[in-house]
Scaffold this motif. Structure first.
Motif, PDB file in Angstrom:
ATOM      1  N   THR A 296       0.841  -1.206   0.000  1.00 54.60           N
ATOM      2  CA  THR A 296       0.000   0.000   0.000  1.00 54.60           C
ATOM      3  C   THR A 296       0.874   1.253   0.000  1.00 54.60           C
ATOM      4  OG1 THR A 296      -1.600  -1.272   1.284  1.00 54.60           O
ATOM      5  CG2 THR A 296      -1.989   1.090   1.133  1.00 54.60           C
ATOM      6  N   ALA A 297       1.904   1.237   0.866  1.00 56.33           N
ATOM      7  CA  ALA A 297       2.768   2.425   0.959  1.00 56.33           C
ATOM      8  C   ALA A 297       3.490   2.692  -0.361  1.00 56.33           C
ATOM      9  CB  ALA A 297       3.781   2.238   2.089  1.00 56.33           C
ATOM     10  N   ARG A 298       3.964   1.627  -1.002  1.00 58.23           N
ATOM     11  CA  ARG A 298       4.776   1.799  -2.199  1.00 58.23           C
ATOM     12  C   ARG A 298       3.993   1.577  -3.493  1.00 58.23           C
ATOM     13  NH1 ARG A 298      10.187   1.948  -1.822  1.00 58.23           N
ATOM     14  NH2 ARG A 298       9.854   2.613  -3.979  1.00 58.23           N
ATOM     15  N   ARG A 299       2.661   1.493  -3.365  1.00 55.58           N
ATOM     16  CA  ARG A 299       1.752   1.434  -4.520  1.00 55.58           C
ATOM     17  C   ARG A 299       2.082   0.273  -5.466  1.00 55.58           C
ATOM     18  NH1 ARG A 299       1.497   7.640  -6.446  1.00 55.58           N
ATOM     19  NH2 ARG A 299      -0.162   6.795  -7.764  1.00 55.58           N
ATOM     20  N   VAL A 300       2.414  -0.853  -4.881  1.00 53.94           N
ATOM     21  CA  VAL A 300       2.889  -1.996  -5.671  1.00 53.94           C
ATOM     22  C   VAL A 300       1.804  -2.534  -6.618  1.00 53.94           C
ATOM     23  CG1 VAL A 300       3.707  -4.392  -5.522  1.00 53.94           C
ATOM     24  CG2 VAL A 300       4.650  -2.658  -3.986  1.00 53.94           C
ATOM     25  N   VAL A 301       0.595  -2.691  -6.104  1.00 54.57           N
ATOM     26  CA  VAL A 301      -0.461  -3.274  -6.939  1.00 54.57           C
ATOM     27  C   VAL A 301      -0.836  -2.308  -8.064  1.00 54.57           C
ATOM     28  CG1 VAL A 301      -2.837  -4.155  -6.934  1.00 54.57           C
ATOM     29  CG2 VAL A 301      -1.294  -4.673  -5.021  1.00 54.57           C
ATOM     30  N   GLU A 302      -0.957  -1.035  -7.690  1.00 50.91           N
ATOM     31  CA  GLU A 302      -1.287  -0.005  -8.682  1.00 50.91           C
ATOM     32  C   GLU A 302      -0.204   0.039  -9.773  1.00 50.91           C
ATOM     33  OE1 GLU A 302      -1.565   3.673  -6.479  1.00 50.91           O
ATOM     34  OE2 GLU A 302      -2.148   4.765  -8.282  1.00 50.91           O
ATOM     35  N   SER A 303       1.053  -0.070  -9.370  1.00 48.15           N
ATOM     36  CA  SER A 303       2.163  -0.028 -10.328  1.00 48.15           C
ATOM     37  C   SER A 303       2.148  -1.244 -11.240  1.00 48.15           C
ATOM     38  CB  SER A 303       3.511   0.033  -9.603  1.00 48.15           C
ATOM     39  OG  SER A 303       3.566   1.175  -8.799  1.00 48.15           O
ATOM     40  N   ALA A 304       1.828  -2.418 -10.663  1.00 46.78           N
ATOM     41  CA  ALA A 304       1.798  -3.643 -11.467  1.00 46.78           C
ATOM     42  C   ALA A 304       0.673  -3.558 -12.500  1.00 46.78           C
ATOM     43  CB  ALA A 304       1.604  -4.856 -10.553  1.00 46.78           C
TER      44      ALA A 304
ATOM     45  N   HIS B 172     -11.768  12.302   1.196  1.00 47.75           N
ATOM     46  CA  HIS B 172     -11.550  13.687   1.657  1.00 47.75           C
ATOM     47  C   HIS B 172     -10.130  13.906   2.186  1.00 47.75           C
ATOM     48  CE1 HIS B 172     -16.076  13.533   1.750  1.00 47.75           C
ATOM     49  NE2 HIS B 172     -15.815  14.570   0.974  1.00 47.75           N
ATOM     50  N   ASN B 173      -9.236  13.005   1.866  1.00 48.93           N
ATOM     51  CA  ASN B 173      -7.820  13.118   2.267  1.00 48.93           C
ATOM     52  C   ASN B 173      -7.620  13.284   3.778  1.00 48.93           C
ATOM     53  OD1 ASN B 173      -7.088  13.007  -0.477  1.00 48.93           O
ATOM     54  ND2 ASN B 173      -7.546  15.212  -0.648  1.00 48.93           N
ATOM     55  N   VAL B 174      -8.525  12.684   4.547  1.00 51.64           N
ATOM     56  CA  VAL B 174      -8.342  12.687   6.004  1.00 51.64           C
ATOM     57  C   VAL B 174      -7.181  11.759   6.335  1.00 51.64           C
ATOM     58  CG1 VAL B 174      -9.474  12.109   8.215  1.00 51.64           C
ATOM     59  CG2 VAL B 174     -10.792  13.186   6.365  1.00 51.64           C
ATOM     60  N   ILE B 175      -7.091  10.641   5.591  1.00 49.37           N
ATOM     61  CA  ILE B 175      -5.904   9.773   5.656  1.00 49.37           C
ATOM     62  C   ILE B 175      -5.451   9.496   4.212  1.00 49.37           C
ATOM     63  CG2 ILE B 175      -6.585   8.701   7.852  1.00 49.37           C
ATOM     64  CD1 ILE B 175      -7.314   6.158   6.278  1.00 49.37           C
ATOM     65  N   ALA B 176      -4.244   8.912   4.081  1.00 47.63           N
ATOM     66  CA  ALA B 176      -3.659   8.827   2.731  1.00 47.63           C
ATOM     67  C   ALA B 176      -3.982   7.533   1.974  1.00 47.63           C
ATOM     68  CB  ALA B 176      -2.149   8.998   2.827  1.00 47.63           C
ATOM     69  N   GLY B 177      -4.251   6.450   2.704  1.00 42.37           N
ATOM     70  CA  GLY B 177      -4.479   5.197   1.976  1.00 42.37           C
ATOM     71  C   GLY B 177      -4.883   4.089   2.921  1.00 42.37           C
ATOM     72  N   ALA B 178      -5.289   2.969   2.334  1.00 43.73           N
ATOM     73  CA  ALA B 178      -5.666   1.818   3.172  1.00 43.73           C
ATOM     74  C   ALA B 178      -5.309   0.522   2.464  1.00 43.73           C
ATOM     75  CB  ALA B 178      -7.173   1.847   3.476  1.00 43.73           C
ATOM     76  N   GLY B 179      -4.868  -0.439   3.270  1.00 44.11           N
ATOM     77  CA  GLY B 179      -4.607  -1.801   2.780  1.00 44.11           C
ATOM     78  C   GLY B 179      -5.545  -2.720   3.535  1.00 44.11           C
ATOM     79  N   LEU B 180      -6.432  -3.395   2.816  1.00 39.79           N
ATOM     80  CA  LEU B 180      -7.499  -4.157   3.467  1.00 39.79           C
ATOM     81  C   LEU B 180      -7.495  -5.596   2.984  1.00 39.79           C
ATOM     82  CD1 LEU B 180     -10.245  -1.452   2.787  1.00 39.79           C
ATOM     83  CD2 LEU B 180      -8.904  -1.723   4.900  1.00 39.79           C
ATOM     84  N   ASP B 181      -7.368  -6.522   3.941  1.00 36.67           N
ATOM     85  CA  ASP B 181      -7.448  -7.945   3.576  1.00 36.67           C
ATOM     86  C   ASP B 181      -8.813  -8.519   3.955  1.00 36.67           C
ATOM     87  OD1 ASP B 181      -6.476 -10.506   2.723  1.00 36.67           O
ATOM     88  OD2 ASP B 181      -6.178 -11.060   4.822  1.00 36.67           O
ATOM     89  N   VAL B 182      -9.599  -7.716   4.679  1.00 36.17           N
ATOM     90  CA  VAL B 182     -10.879  -8.214   5.211  1.00 36.17           C
ATOM     91  C   VAL B 182     -11.950  -7.136   5.049  1.00 36.17           C
ATOM     92  CG1 VAL B 182      -9.972  -9.882   6.896  1.00 36.17           C
ATOM     93  CG2 VAL B 182     -10.043  -7.455   7.474  1.00 36.17           C
ATOM     94  N   PHE B 183     -13.192  -7.584   4.948  1.00 39.10           N
ATOM     95  CA  PHE B 183     -14.298  -6.661   4.699  1.00 39.10           C
ATOM     96  C   PHE B 183     -15.494  -7.067   5.534  1.00 39.10           C
ATOM     97  CE2 PHE B 183     -11.430  -6.793   1.220  1.00 39.10           C
ATOM     98  CZ  PHE B 183     -11.195  -5.444   0.982  1.00 39.10           C
ATOM     99  N   GLU B 184     -16.371  -6.081   5.740  1.00 38.57           N
ATOM    100  CA  GLU B 184     -17.537  -6.372   6.579  1.00 38.57           C
ATOM    101  C   GLU B 184     -18.377  -7.473   5.944  1.00 38.57           C
ATOM    102  OE1 GLU B 184     -19.445  -3.060   8.344  1.00 38.57           O
ATOM    103  OE2 GLU B 184     -20.360  -4.486   9.719  1.00 38.57           O
ATOM    104  N   LYS B 185     -18.594  -7.381   4.620  1.00 39.74           N
ATOM    105  CA  LYS B 185     -19.318  -8.448   3.948  1.00 39.74           C
ATOM    106  C   LYS B 185     -18.350  -9.102   2.960  1.00 39.74           C
ATOM    107  CE  LYS B 185     -23.434  -9.348   1.191  1.00 39.74           C
ATOM    108  NZ  LYS B 185     -22.634 -10.286   0.412  1.00 39.74           N
ATOM    109  N   GLU B 186     -18.118 -10.393   3.151  1.00 41.01           N
ATOM    110  CA  GLU B 186     -17.190 -11.109   2.264  1.00 41.01           C
ATOM    111  C   GLU B 186     -17.941 -12.196   1.513  1.00 41.01           C
ATOM    112  OE1 GLU B 186     -13.909 -12.411   4.682  1.00 41.01           O
ATOM    113  OE2 GLU B 186     -13.270 -10.366   5.061  1.00 41.01           O
TER     114      GLU B 186
END
Ligand SMILES: O=CC(=O)O
Length: 326
Positions: A116-124, A253-267
């Motif tokens: 997430t920090a280094r934008r690996v997935v987005e870059s790939a 709203h740029n309150v925080i910069a990013g998120a890495g999520l492996d889990v979700f409320e509904k899966e």
């Protein structure tokens, strides 16, 4: 008659051979499709043991349908999918799979943080979509991880294993937990702080706490507003510890910069969920413990617990421990 074991997902034959030798084993023969509710209810009527996965809701209703049920062996360390109180009331032993998945889940959590920090997935995705025109100074530039501050909320075994990885990256380690962890403080140099301090000081806020009534929607709008605007939020515990709408608002709203999520409320999360539309969200399909070695070890623990309980022995990893002393 041999006791019946029902397994709610297709597993490799060799991994359940021990059960097949001694018991009547029935199994839902699909690997990716969950067992339908009516099938599960029909199967539980005759089962002495249920082998479940995190997406199977083991409700009070299901437990009452399982008149002969002695054990629910859940292939996960978390057991928020199980009504443990109802199981305990009925004398049904609930087992989980702690320890074997600690390092594997910590690897994934730290990998998700790095990605997430280094934008690996987005870059790939960028390169595969043929978008790469030239080297340029700030092309897909992300945030440094090394020597930054990580704040771990929930310092259990996996939290400590994440802290150990953070130490290798020269990070300042903060944590908040119900109890202090003197060993982690001594060995890893982790510093205990209040939840608010953790939010204010961390560059990476990592949610590692189990889902309980206390932690449900713990990460809400107010909590995100206390984080740095450059903060990255990582969650590999349970989706419901986060108010996802509040997280989405905080991200747009740029309150925080990013998120890495492996889990979700509904899966599984639906493909049109707003969080998946954001470039600064790295989303994974709940794969924290998903290495072949670890998943085989988790199956082995469930099989061993079922085998032990159905032959009158104590299980190795019991959740409702009060049942043993009765
Ligand atoms: O999410 C997986 C687990 O709790 O093991």
């Amino acid at each position: 008659m041999k006791p019946t074991v029902f397994i709610t997902r297709k597993l490799p034959d060799k991994s359940i051979a021990v059960l097949k030798d001694q018991f009547e084993v029935r199994m839902w023969e699909e690997e990716e499709v969950p067992v339908p509710k009516e099938v599960l209810f029909a199967e539980v009527e005759n089962a002495e043991a249920l082998f479940t996965v995190v997406s199977d809701p083991v409700t009070e209703e299901l437990l009452s349908a399982g008149k002969n049920l002695k054990v629910v062996a859940n292939m996960a360390v978390g057991y928020d999918n199980i009504d443990v109180e109802a199981a305990t009331k009925r004398g049904v032993l609930v087992c989980n799979t702690p320890d074997v998945l600690t390092e594997t889940t910590a690897d994934l959590t730290f990998g998700l943080l790095l990605a997430t920090a280094r934008r690996v997935v987005e870059s790939a995705e960028f390169i595969k979509q043929g978008k790469w025109q030239s080297w340029s100074p700030f092309l897909l530039a992300g945030h440094d991880v090394h020597h930054k501050t990580i704040g771990i909320y929930g310092m259990g075994k996996i939290g400590e294993a994440v802290a150990q990885r953070a130490k290798g990256f020269g990070m300042e380690i903060l944590y908040h937990n119900r109890t202090r962890k003197p060993e982690a403080e001594k060995v890893l140099g982790a510093k205990y702080c209040s939840f608010d301090e953790l939010l204010e000081l961390s560059d990476f806020v990592v949610a590692m706490a189990p889902l309980t009534n206390e932690t449900k929607h713990m990460f809400n709008a107010e909590v995100f507003s206390k984080m740095k605007s450059s903060a990255i939020f990582i969650n590999s515990s349970r989706g419901a510890v986060v108010d996802e709408e509040a997280l989405y608002q905080a991200l747009i709203h740029n309150v925080i910069a990013g998120a890495g999520l492996d889990v979700f409320e509904k899966e599984p999360i639906s493909q049109d969920h707003p969080l998946l539309s954001l470039p600064n969200v790295t989303a994974l399909p709940h794969i924290g413990s998903a290495s072949i070695e670890t998943r085989m070890s988790m199956i082995h623990i469930c099989v061993d617990n079922i085998q032990r309980i159905l032959t009158g022995k104590n299980p190795r990893t019991l959740v409702n421990k009060s049942l043993l002393s009765e």
